[in-house]
Design an enzyme around this catalytic site. Structure first.
Site, PDB file in Angstrom:
ATOM      1  N   SER A  84       0.836  -1.214   0.000  1.00 14.91           N
ATOM      2  CA  SER A  84       0.000   0.000   0.000  1.00 14.91           C
ATOM      3  C   SER A  84       0.866   1.257   0.000  1.00 14.91           C
ATOM      4  O   SER A  84       2.015   1.251   0.441  1.00 14.91           O
ATOM      5  CB  SER A  84      -0.919   0.016   1.220  1.00 14.91           C
ATOM      6  OG  SER A  84      -1.718  -1.148   1.240  1.00 14.91           O
TER       7      SER A  84
HETATM    8  N1  SAM Z   1      -0.432  -4.992   4.130  1.00 21.33           N
HETATM    9  C1  SAM Z   1       0.317  -5.296   2.935  1.00 21.33           C
HETATM   10  C2  SAM Z   1       1.694  -4.716   2.955  1.00 21.33           C
HETATM   11  O1  SAM Z   1       2.041  -4.008   3.903  1.00 21.33           O
HETATM   12  O2  SAM Z   1       2.436  -4.993   1.996  1.00 21.33           O
HETATM   13  C3  SAM Z   1      -0.419  -4.898   1.672  1.00 21.33           C
HETATM   14  C4  SAM Z   1      -1.452  -5.848   1.376  1.00 21.33           C
HETATM   15  S1  SAM Z   1      -2.146  -5.910  -0.215  1.00 21.33           S
HETATM   16  C5  SAM Z   1      -2.765  -4.295  -0.478  1.00 21.33           C
HETATM   17  C6  SAM Z   1      -3.581  -6.892   0.220  1.00 21.33           C
HETATM   18  C7  SAM Z   1      -3.262  -8.330   0.553  1.00 21.33           C
HETATM   19  O3  SAM Z   1      -4.463  -8.946   1.021  1.00 21.33           O
HETATM   20  C8  SAM Z   1      -2.791  -9.149  -0.623  1.00 21.33           C
HETATM   21  O4  SAM Z   1      -1.527  -9.701  -0.335  1.00 21.33           O
HETATM   22  C9  SAM Z   1      -3.857 -10.249  -0.755  1.00 21.33           C
HETATM   23  O5  SAM Z   1      -3.328 -11.493  -1.170  1.00 21.33           O
HETATM   24  C10 SAM Z   1      -4.408 -10.296   0.650  1.00 21.33           C
HETATM   25  N2  SAM Z   1      -5.752 -10.853   0.803  1.00 21.33           N
HETATM   26  C11 SAM Z   1      -6.848 -10.693   0.013  1.00 21.33           C
HETATM   27  N3  SAM Z   1      -7.905 -11.364   0.526  1.00 21.33           N
HETATM   28  C12 SAM Z   1      -7.472 -11.949   1.684  1.00 21.33           C
HETATM   29  C13 SAM Z   1      -8.092 -12.766   2.679  1.00 21.33           C
HETATM   30  N4  SAM Z   1      -9.383 -13.145   2.632  1.00 21.33           N
HETATM   31  N5  SAM Z   1      -7.343 -13.188   3.723  1.00 21.33           N
HETATM   32  C14 SAM Z   1      -6.023 -12.834   3.823  1.00 21.33           C
HETATM   33  N6  SAM Z   1      -5.385 -12.080   2.900  1.00 21.33           N
HETATM   34  C15 SAM Z   1      -6.102 -11.626   1.856  1.00 21.33           C
END
Ligand code: SAM
Length: 212
Positions: free
Chosen positions: A61
């Protein structure tokens, strides 16, 4: 490296100019080396105020979004926070560096493994597991804070259920193109909500999120 230190300081000034004022958040973001959480190909843009690809169609993000969400969570040292969407591990590192006890869930195994290795190498102690974060992580409930880093069509009930009294859930809610950040505080039987417009996240995919 000196160059990254300078760029990180410039990023902090930009965050302040955009209204981030929580000293603990700013200090953590000044400490954590964001360039270690991005792909080699994007290392020169590590401190730009934008989201960057981390592979598997996912992103780390934007720094402002990380700062705003962390500030909104108001998590104190020693409190328990559940993060949904580990991604690169950057957000988890920011919370850990603030002294928060971090639990994080990622649905993509490869991303989770890479994030675990990175966090270990940099010395951040974080409990991380693979799974569907829309169901929360009930083993360690209740949480003082829950932070969801992917956009959901609705608020997953298990996350509300796993929130402690006075705890906060920060989650982007909306369509696939744009979401409002919901900052929800549990007060007795009530959930007090503030909504902030203008965020764009990758989708939260799971039983209580978007379908795959
Ligand atoms: N917090 C992260 C960072 O600091 O790099 C950024 C995260 S990215 C915007 C969103 C993440 O949510 C992705 O890696 C995606 O695979 C994960 N994601 C999506 N749906 C999810 C779920 N139901 N449970 C866990 N992770 C999930």
């Amino acid at each position: 490296m000196r160059r990254f230190d300078d760029e990180r300081r410039e990023m902090i000034q930009l965050l302040k100019d955009r209204g981030i004022s929580d000293k603990r958040v700013l200090e953590a973001m000044e400490k954590v080396p964001r360039h270690m959480f991005v792909m080699e190909a994007f290392i020169n843009r590590a401190y730009d105020d934008c989201a960057l690809p981390i592979g598997y169609s996912q992103t780390i993000s934007q720094p402002y979004t990380v700062a705003f969400m962390t500030e909104s969570l108001k998590a104190k040292e020693g409190e328990k926070v559940l993060e949904i969407g580990t991604g690169s591990g950057y957000q988890a590192a920011i919370l850990a560096s603030m002294g928060v006890r971090v639990f994080t869930i990622e649905r993509n195994y490869q991303l989770l493994n890479e994030a675990r290795k990175r966090l270990d190498k940099l010395g951040y102690r974080v409990a991380a597991r693979a799974g569907d974060g829309t169901l929360g992580w009930s083993d360690f409930k209740p949480y003082n804070g829950i932070l969801v880093t992917a956009g959901s069509p609705t608020i997953p009930q298990p996350l509300l259920d796993q929130l402690d009294e006075g705890g906060r859930l920060v989650i982007p809610i909306g369509g696939l193109d744009e979401q409002k950040l919901h900052i929800i505080e549990k007060k007795g039987e009530e959930f007090l909500t503030r909504e902030v417009q203008g965020f764009k996240f990758v989708p939260l995919i799971g039983k209580r999120g978007w379908s795959n």
